[in-house]
Design a protein around this motif. Structure first.
Motif: not given
Length: 282
Positions: A2, A23-27, A29, A53, A248, A250
């Motif tokens: 990336t 975009k940052p990954d906040y979801a 897992r 997150a 990230q 998350n």
């Protein structure tokens, strides 16, 4: 690999997540398991990054979440949507943690809305990169200390009358507390202060059954990065970690969940290090 774009470098603190590319990954897992069922949490800096997150993960685990943000209304709205998508309740609180009066009001509003308080996550921060330390103004120093360490102290003071046995407090410090950062000297100093504050409060509150721990992230892709560094630093951000990339949000939030729930019931005064091995990368 990336690429972290330098064409969205921002000119305000603490930065805007909706302008970031990528975009940052906040979801979260994994499915929730009810580890915060019935709990109420306040998270400062909850509109974006690690705070968002954490808010979403806490909601997935059953908590009702109040979160503090400064001025980033659009990002705060997204956090509310994300928490509600998990079936949770969110209370956005707009204001400056550097104001003790605001911190008192934020806690009061949370308790009025949800009836109690169980978890405090002190995450809000600002940082301002300066090549030469002599160029760090008194105003910058005071602003950084007021947000980063005074804000944590004010929130703890506001929360303590409402925290009962079994409650938890978590302070977000940084790898810079341990190894410094020559572009962020005043910021690093505040993070060292947070580390000492966590340890002192852990001792102070042990007899009340309140646990106090910390998390020291390394290079995490949050709005603070494009809001703090010039384009060339944004492009290379995190590549010096042992894992060779930035983390990230998350990837940090599970550490906060662990310290907030009963999984860490025999831990206080400790700090977890989701830093990609950066402390080893000398």
């Amino acid at each position: 690999m990336t690429q972290y774009s330098d064409d969205r470098v921002q000119d305000q603190q603490p930065g805007l997540e909706h302008e970031m590319d990528p975009k940052p990954d906040y979801a979260p897992r994994y499915p929730g398991s009810g580890r915060l069922e019935g709990k109420v949490a306040i998270i400062t800096g909850g509109d974006s990054g690690i705070g968002r997150a954490t808010a979403v993960l806490f909601a997935r685990e059953g908590a009702r979440v109040a979160f503090v943000y400064k001025t980033e209304d659009r990002d705060a709205e997204e956090t509310v949507r994300a928490v509600e998508a998990e079936g949770g309740e969110a209370l956005p609180l707009r204001g400056d943690v550097g104001s003790k009066d605001f911190c008192l009001q934020a806690v009061s509003d949370t308790v009025e809305r949800f009836g109690k308080l169980d978890v405090l996550v002190n995450n809000a921060a600002e940082q301002h990169a300066q090549e030469n330390f002599e160029d760090v103004s008194q105003e910058q120093m005071e602003a950084t200390f007021r947000t980063n360490i005074f804000g944590q102290m004010f929130m703890v003071q506001a929360a303590l009358p409402h925290l009962k046995k079994g409650a938890t407090i978590i302070g977000v410090t940084s790898v810079t507390a341990y190894r410094g950062q020559d572009l962020l000297i005043d910021y690093s100093a505040t993070k060292g202060a947070i580390l000492s504050f966590v340890r002192a409060m852990a001792s102070k509150l042990a007899d009340r059954g309140i646990r106090v721990n910390g998390v020291a992230p390394g290079p995490i892709w949050t709005p603070l990065i494009p809001a703090s560094f010039p384009p060339e630093k944004v492009e290379s951000f995190g590549k010096g970690s042992t894992l060779g990339r930035p983390g990230q949000p998350n990837e940090v939030a599970p550490s906060l969940l662990f310290l907030a729930c009963e999984d860490s019931s025999f831990m206080t005064g400790h700090v977890l290090h989701p830093d990609g091995g950066e402390a080893l990368a000398d």
